[in-house]
Every structure is written in C-alpha cells, then in structure tokens.
Design a protein around this motif. Structure first.
Motif, PDB file in Angstrom:
ATOM      1  N   ARG A  29       0.859  -1.177   0.000  1.00 42.53           N
ATOM      2  CA  ARG A  29       0.000   0.000   0.000  1.00 42.53           C
ATOM      3  C   ARG A  29       0.903   1.237   0.000  1.00 42.53           C
ATOM      4  NH1 ARG A  29      -5.261   0.195   2.515  1.00 42.53           N
ATOM      5  NH2 ARG A  29      -4.740  -1.915   3.160  1.00 42.53           N
ATOM      6  N   GLY A  81      -3.607   4.816   0.071  1.00 48.45           N
ATOM      7  CA  GLY A  81      -4.286   4.165  -1.052  1.00 48.45           C
ATOM      8  C   GLY A  81      -4.689   2.739  -0.752  1.00 48.45           C
ATOM      9  N   SER A  82      -5.319   2.125  -1.735  1.00 49.62           N
ATOM     10  CA  SER A  82      -5.753   0.738  -1.586  1.00 49.62           C
ATOM     11  C   SER A  82      -4.587  -0.211  -1.827  1.00 49.62           C
ATOM     12  CB  SER A  82      -6.893   0.437  -2.569  1.00 49.62           C
ATOM     13  OG  SER A  82      -6.440   0.624  -3.892  1.00 49.62           O
TER      14      SER A  82
END
Length: 178
Positions: free
Chosen positions: A63, A67-68
């Motif tokens: 990550r 963020g994802s």
C-alpha cells in the motif's frame, strides 16, 4: 528509503549493482536511489531467506500512502511479466519494496524529490521459500518416488497367450537390415 535496513539475496544485490552501473552511465535519476539502497542493504544467504521477505520474482501486496492495496510481482523489467502484474525494481516503488519484510514500512523517496509512505502488507509468493518447500517434500518421500500401480502374476500373459521366443538356437536371423 530512509532509515530502513534491507536484506537482499546475493542474486538480488548483484542485479541492483549491475543496474546501478548502467543507470550511472545514462545519468538516470534513479541512480542515487540505487546507491542508497545498496548502502542500506545487508546480503543474506538464499537458504536463510524467510518466506515474508520480498525478493525478485516475489508476489507482494503493498500500500502506498493511504491508497488501496496493490498486488504485483517484483521483476527485473516490465517486459518479463504480463501487463499490469509486474513491478520492475527499476521503478522507485519496486526498488523500495525489494528487501523489505511483510509488515515493514518506510518513507519511499521519489525521483522528483518527494516522498510517500509505503507499507509491505504481505508476501503472497516467494520463489526461494517455494523452492525450499518443494525440496523438503521431495526429501520426505520414501524410496525413489516411483509407485507400483499394477502387478500381474508371472504366469499371466496378455490376451491369454504364451510368450514366444523369436530366435531359437542356431537360427541366425541375418543382418538387421535384411
């Protein structure tokens, strides 16, 4: 890549050294990052690599910032992996992740001077650990690894017939080409 100690296999270290030589010659902006990575890394034996260490050809889940999660395979060059699945170690993210352990995070410097936090969440596959597991399985098998699946009695001939000898005493069949 600040304040983090990285562990690299001898192979990974050699790949980065060769990459540094090429990138220095081209005045690539990633060359200083490569120098810092090599200086902050310790080389470990392949047999001592833990399964949660990111090495070349490892599939990592990471990550960047808030963020994802992303899943990629650390590769030498983009062309060596299917489109979108590889993360070359020639990029700042790939370079930063190489040598990190699962759960480890660091502040990754970008070539433009900025920095972003990067977290290695997990190492989903690592070639060194997979190779060791395969060797352990092979060593655990008894004997030669072959398994007898059918054994016919000695007096049982296929289709009920008896075996015939092609050649009898004194009967020379002649040259094999005849």
């Amino acid at each position: 890549m600040t304040g983090t100690v990285y562990r690299l296999t001898a192979k990974d270290f050699a790949v980065l050294e060769a990459m540094l030589m090429r990138r220095r010659a081209l005045a690539d902006p990633i060359a200083p990052m490569l120098e810092r990575k090599l200086a902050a890394s310790s080389v470990i034996a392949t047999a001592a690599v833990e399964p949660d260490l990111a090495t070349l050809d490892s599939r990592v889940i990471f990550r960047v910032g808030g963020g994802s999660s992303e899943t990629r395979t650390l590769v030498r060059a983009e062309a060596s992996a299917p489109v979108g699945s590889g993360l070359p170690v020639g990029t700042w993210r790939g370079l930063c992740l190489l040598g990190m352990s699962a759960g480890q995070s660091t502040l990754a410097e970008r070539p433009d001077g900025g920095a972003e936090p990067i977290l290695l969440e997990d190492v989903a596959y690592q070639p060194e650990a997979a190779r060791r597991a395969a060797q352990d399985r092979a060593a655990g098998q008894r004997g030669h690894g072959l398994k007898l699946v059918y054994s016919a009695p000695a007096d049982d001939w296929p289709l009920g017939g008896r075996g015939k000898i092609r050649q009898t005493e004194g009967d020379d069949p002649g040259p094999s080409a005849a």
